[in-house]
Design a protein around this motif. Structure first.
Motif, PDB file in Angstrom:
ATOM      1  N   UNK A  86      35.616  52.198  42.790  1.00 38.58           N
ATOM      2  CA  UNK A  86      36.121  50.809  43.325  1.00 38.58           C
ATOM      3  C   UNK A  86      35.342  49.783  42.321  1.00 38.58           C
ATOM      4  N   UNK A  87      34.168  50.323  41.790  1.00 41.79           N
ATOM      5  CA  UNK A  87      33.659  49.094  41.148  1.00 41.79           C
ATOM      6  C   UNK A  87      34.271  49.227  39.528  1.00 41.79           C
ATOM      7  N   UNK A  88      34.570  50.417  39.030  1.00 39.35           N
ATOM      8  CA  UNK A  88      35.337  50.346  37.790  1.00 39.35           C
ATOM      9  C   UNK A  88      36.859  49.628  37.830  1.00 39.35           C
ATOM     10  N   UNK A  89      37.506  49.764  39.340  1.00 41.91           N
ATOM     11  CA  UNK A  89      38.769  49.098  39.313  1.00 41.91           C
ATOM     12  C   UNK A  89      38.579  47.628  39.405  1.00 41.91           C
ATOM     13  N   UNK A  90      37.587  47.471  40.142  1.00 42.30           N
ATOM     14  CA  UNK A  90      37.338  45.891  40.174  1.00 42.30           C
ATOM     15  C   UNK A  90      36.977  45.273  38.833  1.00 42.30           C
ATOM     16  N   UNK A  91      35.953  45.856  38.096  1.00 36.63           N
ATOM     17  CA  UNK A  91      35.986  45.111  36.726  1.00 36.63           C
ATOM     18  C   UNK A  91      37.073  45.267  35.764  1.00 36.63           C
ATOM     19  N   UNK A  92      37.754  46.148  35.580  1.00 36.66           N
ATOM     20  CA  UNK A  92      39.112  46.505  35.080  1.00 36.66           C
ATOM     21  C   UNK A  92      39.879  45.469  35.513  1.00 36.66           C
ATOM     22  N   UNK A  93      40.297  45.300  36.906  1.00 39.79           N
ATOM     23  CA  UNK A  93      41.225  44.202  37.325  1.00 39.79           C
ATOM     24  C   UNK A  93      40.883  42.763  37.146  1.00 39.79           C
ATOM     25  N   UNK A  94      39.781  42.480  37.131  1.00 41.42           N
ATOM     26  CA  UNK A  94      39.190  41.009  36.775  1.00 41.42           C
ATOM     27  C   UNK A  94      39.559  40.782  35.358  1.00 41.42           C
ATOM     28  N   UNK A  95      39.236  41.506  34.460  1.00 42.52           N
ATOM     29  CA  UNK A  95      39.828  41.272  33.065  1.00 42.52           C
ATOM     30  C   UNK A  95      41.337  41.067  32.964  1.00 42.52           C
ATOM     31  N   UNK A  96      42.045  41.965  33.563  1.00 38.84           N
ATOM     32  CA  UNK A  96      43.549  41.866  33.668  1.00 38.84           C
ATOM     33  C   UNK A  96      44.176  40.711  34.172  1.00 38.84           C
ATOM     34  N   UNK A  97      43.324  40.450  35.138  1.00 35.56           N
ATOM     35  CA  UNK A  97      43.716  39.157  36.241  1.00 35.56           C
ATOM     36  C   UNK A  97      43.266  37.857  35.044  1.00 35.56           C
ATOM     37  N   UNK A  98      42.220  37.795  34.612  1.00 37.01           N
ATOM     38  CA  UNK A  98      41.943  36.601  33.813  1.00 37.01           C
ATOM     39  C   UNK A  98      42.934  36.363  32.501  1.00 37.01           C
ATOM     40  N   UNK A  99      43.197  37.319  31.994  1.00 39.34           N
ATOM     41  CA  UNK A  99      44.000  37.405  30.789  1.00 39.34           C
ATOM     42  C   UNK A  99      45.673  36.987  31.309  1.00 39.34           C
ATOM     43  N   UNK A 100      45.755  37.474  32.485  1.00 37.26           N
ATOM     44  CA  UNK A 100      47.149  37.219  32.632  1.00 37.26           C
ATOM     45  C   UNK A 100      47.512  35.780  33.204  1.00 37.26           C
ATOM     46  N   UNK A 101      45.924  35.255  33.940  1.00 41.68           N
ATOM     47  CA  UNK A 101      46.244  34.016  34.340  1.00 41.68           C
ATOM     48  C   UNK A 101      46.177  33.019  33.219  1.00 41.68           C
ATOM     49  N   UNK A 102      45.628  33.038  31.803  1.00 38.14           N
ATOM     50  CA  UNK A 102      45.740  32.404  30.878  1.00 38.14           C
ATOM     51  C   UNK A 102      46.919  32.311  30.438  1.00 38.14           C
ATOM     52  N   UNK A 103      47.731  33.673  30.049  1.00 32.25           N
ATOM     53  CA  UNK A 103      48.919  33.762  29.552  1.00 32.25           C
ATOM     54  C   UNK A 103      49.805  33.112  30.381  1.00 32.25           C
ATOM     55  N   UNK A 104      49.923  33.031  31.647  1.00 34.21           N
ATOM     56  CA  UNK A 104      50.668  32.371  32.691  1.00 34.21           C
ATOM     57  C   UNK A 104      50.528  30.887  32.490  1.00 34.21           C
ATOM     58  N   UNK A 105      49.293  30.229  32.587  1.00 32.97           N
ATOM     59  CA  UNK A 105      49.195  28.913  32.389  1.00 32.97           C
ATOM     60  C   UNK A 105      49.699  28.393  30.985  1.00 32.97           C
ATOM     61  N   UNK A 106      49.350  29.227  29.975  1.00 32.82           N
ATOM     62  CA  UNK A 106      49.761  28.511  28.647  1.00 32.82           C
ATOM     63  C   UNK A 106      51.610  28.557  28.749  1.00 32.82           C
ATOM     64  N   UNK A 107      51.975  29.602  29.357  1.00 30.66           N
ATOM     65  CA  UNK A 107      53.392  29.557  29.453  1.00 30.66           C
ATOM     66  C   UNK A 107      54.285  28.345  30.153  1.00 30.66           C
ATOM     67  N   UNK A 108      53.439  28.306  31.186  1.00 32.35           N
ATOM     68  CA  UNK A 108      53.812  27.217  32.327  1.00 32.35           C
ATOM     69  C   UNK A 108      53.674  25.715  31.808  1.00 32.35           C
ATOM     70  N   UNK A 109      52.442  25.588  31.118  1.00 32.96           N
ATOM     71  CA  UNK A 109      52.267  24.460  30.301  1.00 32.96           C
ATOM     72  C   UNK A 109      53.375  24.070  29.270  1.00 32.96           C
TER      73      UNK A 109
END
Length: 204
Positions: A146-169
């Protein structure tokens, strides 16, 4: 609350696939989520002509999110968490598509925007509540996994958030905030497909 399923030791191939599907679905969903975060306040300012309208929408969104989140547990027990998550994500893609249609046809007003945005906030409450419960149902009581999952998910979540924000902007700058909402429906529909394919245990 019902206890988590016990850990079954080494992850099975199906469990590994479910973890991967949760991560991909969440990342894709996050990229579409940023479109709403950036576009809706701009639409509200255009339609209502003031920053107070944006504050009002935030309050409506938050109250709806809290109210609907309470329904998540009962729905998950009745229909399975993955089905509830996939259905809620797909429903939100439809609501944002409806908001886009309202905005692009010139029918945007307090009377049309607030009810739709209230439902968007409510469905978000269900999504976030159920999404956070599924990893434990997939991985059981395996704290390390569960800790490994959360760590990896956090990285993917933030990268996707930046990509989405740049595309939307970029779309907001080119064609305006309404058309930038085009990113969200297909992103959420794809995320719903990944979530639907997740396999997990029921609470013990």
């Amino acid at each position: 609350p019902a206890p988590l399923p016990p850990s079954s030791g080494k992850p099975s191939p199906e469990r590994v696939k479910s973890v991967r599907r949760m991560m991909i679905g969440t990342a894709v969903m996050k990229s579409g989520m940023e479109t709403i975060t950036l576009s809706v306040p701009l639409l509200a300012m255009t339609a209502f002509g003031g920053i107070s309208a944006v504050a009002g929408l935030v309050v409506v969104y938050g109250l709806a999110q809290a109210a609907f989140a309470g329904m998540a547990s009962g729905l998950s027990e009745r229909f399975s968490a993955r089905k509830v998550l996939a259905g809620a994500v797909l429903a939100q893609s439809g609501l944002v598509a409806a908001l886009l249609a309202i905005a692009t046809t010139g029918a945007l007003s307090a009377g049309t925007m607030i009810p739709v945005y209230l439902l968007i906030g409510g469905v978000s409450g269900v999504i976030e509540t159920v999404r956070h419960s599924i990893p434990a149902l997939v991985l059981g009581q395996d704290e390390g996994a569960l800790k490994t999952y959360n760590a990896k998910l956090h990285i993917a979540y933030e990268i996707a958030g930046v990509a989405g924000a740049l595309s939307a902007g970029a779309l907001i700058g080119l064609v305006g905030p309404a058309w930038s909402l085009l990113i969200q429906p297909p992103a959420y529909a794809l995320a719903a497909w990944y979530f639907w394919r997740v396999r997990h245990e029921d609470p013990a």
